[in-house]
Design a protein around this motif. Structure first.
Motif, PDB file in Angstrom:
ATOM      1  N   ARG A 198       0.789  -0.898  -0.379  1.00 46.01           N
ATOM      2  CA  ARG A 198      -0.006  -0.112  -0.398  1.00 46.01           C
ATOM      3  C   ARG A 198       1.244   1.115   0.359  1.00 46.01           C
ATOM      4  O   ARG A 198       1.631   0.871   0.518  1.00 46.01           O
ATOM      5  N   CYS A 229      -9.507   2.057   0.731  1.00 44.62           N
ATOM      6  CA  CYS A 229      -8.855   3.331   1.077  1.00 44.62           C
ATOM      7  C   CYS A 229      -8.970   2.858   2.493  1.00 44.62           C
ATOM      8  O   CYS A 229     -10.026   2.783   3.271  1.00 44.62           O
ATOM      9  N   VAL A 277      -3.353   3.415   0.195  1.00 41.35           N
ATOM     10  CA  VAL A 277      -4.101   2.833  -0.641  1.00 41.35           C
ATOM     11  C   VAL A 277      -3.288   1.550  -1.445  1.00 41.35           C
ATOM     12  O   VAL A 277      -2.053   1.964  -1.058  1.00 41.35           O
ATOM     13  N   HIS A 334      -3.255   1.045  -7.316  1.00 45.83           N
ATOM     14  CA  HIS A 334      -4.160   2.303  -7.623  1.00 45.83           C
ATOM     15  C   HIS A 334      -4.194   3.477  -6.849  1.00 45.83           C
ATOM     16  O   HIS A 334      -3.991   4.298  -7.159  1.00 45.83           O
ATOM     17  N   LEU A 384      -5.563   6.968  -8.259  1.00 42.50           N
ATOM     18  CA  LEU A 384      -6.007   8.190  -7.088  1.00 42.50           C
ATOM     19  C   LEU A 384      -4.914   9.654  -6.910  1.00 42.50           C
ATOM     20  O   LEU A 384      -6.255  10.068  -6.879  1.00 42.50           O
TER      21      LEU A 384
END
Lengths: 119, 446
Positions: free
Chosen positions: B217, B256, B273, B277, B281
């Motif tokens: 992430r 998220c 996130v 992605h 984003l």
């Protein structure tokens, strides 16, 4: 105009030499927030610390590029340090030195050599 | 979600630094930022050329491996947003082992002011994200209380708190944010400390607690008064969150983990996130008119004006939480007389200092005049003579304040607001006034 490896420029103006910092240096320093200048009448040897410049990122010294005496300073910069970023090679000169040995100017780079230095 | 608090390297280029080193020429911070300076030769690693011609870490860089040892940008870790940073024209610098944006074309001053007026987007993916799970939520919370002097059991689901790992001597080995996310605790720790923190937790938490390092992430922070309006366009639930709330929100199709917090003194969010992605984003957020990308340079001046500590500068293993003025984070239940008093490393010193007061305190400093008082500036009680009473730990120009700002430690007898003291700058003692922190009022949505 002549240039030092410390990113200062020198311009002969009658019998004095005007000193400032290059566009490259002002860009790399970022926004200038503080300038401290020497007193008029200060005698200096080459490489003496004459002025201080602080940006949002760091503090740096400006060195005397030649031997001589400080005959004029640009007080405008003390109140408006941000001007250094706006016009580093024009209105935002730092000090003027009356050189004791004007031939020291010859040791410095011309514009082409300086451009080569900064890539 | 939390709190990033690292800072960019501080010695910037130019002429010469305070030690007389030719910094531009040596290619210190300046070339670490990606400037091509190729005149005079320096040696060794600093000559290796990658994205930037030369990359040398400034001397006060936290994890600088050794004097004049250079990093090469290509050997640094990259966050999932690295390519986007380059596309946006960021100057990348080595920071805690990562290549991070120190500023974008807007510049430090412009980025700082934009964050206070609109919304700034920060990549803080270099920070560590950790999940703690156990047999029961109470079991995990109770176990964590053995390592931090904060009430973990008292934190309700969907809420976040600030905390710090303490040492046996009562110092601080890192500061952190942790959130109660129901069946687990989510924690964000400083990049430069994350490996040590993880080892510390693995060694000292009971076997019933499992620790998962979240390495798939990214973490971005959206900070500034326009943050709510911006994020609400992606998911209207964002507006319902209060300061220090945490929620799972779907943003741009991705799950998220969002907290309403940050480290700028402004309202805002921190958004964990999924890495695949993260760029989409971030692009979506940057496409909003109010949002600009913000680098580590402005992050440092924003957190300094907000009176927030930078780990490694303002707090470290030698400073206790009481000296650092972080007692607000130590709830009554962990203090002497509380139901779960003590029971964390360094409790003897920390509880004693809470009762008796520390010998020194972290204070805000407002220098008179224009000269910034940088980190390391010695502080004195009088204009002449005497021994130092302390030292500046963070200092610079505060763009929102419009004047120099600093924080540092002074002996407790000199720590009262409005005390006039002196900082020695370039051999001259310049006056400064002790002030309450923060310099700029916090703008949180409580």
């Amino acid at each position: 105009m002549k240039y030092t490896e410390e990113h200062e420029w020198l311009r002969a103006e009658g019998d004095v030499v005007v000193v400032g910092i290059t566009e490259h240096a002002s860009t790399q320093l970022g926004d200038v927030v503080f300038v401290e200048l020497p007193e008029v009448g200060t005698t200096c040897d080459k490489d003496d610390e004459l002025a201080v410049i602080e940006s949002v990122k760091a503090a740096s010294d400006i060195l005397a590029p030649i031997d001589g005496e400080v005959v004029e300073i640009n007080e405008m910069l003390v109140d408006n340090p941000g001007k250094v970023n706006e016009d580093p090679t024009g209105d935002s000169w730092f000090f003027k030195i009356r050189p004791s040995d004007p031939s020291q100017m010859d040791d410095y780079m011309d514009e082409a050599a300086y451009k080569d230095l900064i890539g | 979600m939390p709190v990033p608090k690292e800072q960019p390297p501080r010695k910037l280029s130019g002429l010469r630094d305070r030690q007389g080193n030719k910094t531009l020429e040596r290619g210190a911070y300046a070339s670490a930022e990606g400037i091509a300076i190729s005149g005079k030769k320096t040696e060794g690693a600093s000559q290796r050329v990658v994205n930037m011609r030369r990359t040398v870490v400034p001397e006060d860089f936290p994890d600088r491996p050794g004097k004049d040892t250079g990093y090469v940008m290509s050997e640094l870790k990259q966050t999932p947003l690295f390519a986007l940073h380059e596309e946006l024209g960021a100057k990348m610098v080595p920071f805690a082992g990562y290549a991070m944006p120190v500023q974008y074309p807007l510049g430090v001053l412009g980025e700082h002011n934009h964050t206070r007026a609109g919304a700034g987007l920060f990549d803080v993916s270099h920070m560590g994200q950790v999940l703690l799970r156990g047999d029961t939520p109470r079991g995990v919370a109770s176990a964590l209380e053995a390592l931090i002097p904060v009430s973990v059991l008292g934190l309700t689901e969907g809420r976040q708190r600030y905390g710090f790992f303490t040492t046996d001597d009562g110092g601080i080995s890192d500061d952190l944010m942790f959130a109660n996310r129901g069946d687990h605790i989510y924690m964000v720790i400083n990049a430069a400390c994350k490996e040590a923190d993880i080892a510390h937790m693995r060694a000292n938490l009971p076997e019933t607690v499992s620790l998962e390092v979240v390495d798939d992430r990214a973490l971005v922070a959206l900070q500034g008064p326009s943050s709510e309006a911006v994020l609400s366009r992606l998911n209207s639930d964002a507006a319902d969150m209060r300061f220090m709330d945490v929620r799972t929100l779907t943003l741009a199709g991705a799950e998220c983990w969002v907290s309403r917090s940050g480290y700028t003194g402004e309202d805002g969010y921190e958004i964990s996130v999924p890495a695949d992605h993260a760029e989409a984003l971030t692009r979506l957020l940057l496409a909003e008119a109010e949002v600009e990308p913000i680098g580590l340079g402005a992050r440092d001046s924003l957190r300094l004006e907000a009176g927030l500590c930078l780990y490694g500068n303002d707090i470290d293993t030698t400073t206790s939480p009481v000296e650092a003025g972080l007692t607000w984070a130590i709830q009554k239940v962990r203090r002497t007389g509380g139901e779960r008093a003590g029971g964390f490393p360094g409790a003897d010193r920390i509880l004693r200092e809470l009762d008796e007061g520390p010998v020194r305190r972290r204070v805000g400093l407002s220098p008179e005049g224009r000269a910034p008082m940088r980190q390391g500036t010695p502080l004195f009680a009088s204009e002449e003579g005497g021994e130092p009473i302390g030292e500046v730990t963070s200092g610079g120009f505060g763009p929102t304040v419009g004047a120099p700002v600093a924080m540092g430690y002074v002996t407790s007898g000199h720590a009262a607001p409005e005390t006039r003291i002196f900082g020695e700058v370039r051999g001259k003692r310049l006056p400064a006034t002790i002030v309450s922190l923060p310099f700029t009022p916090a703008n949180f949505k409580r």
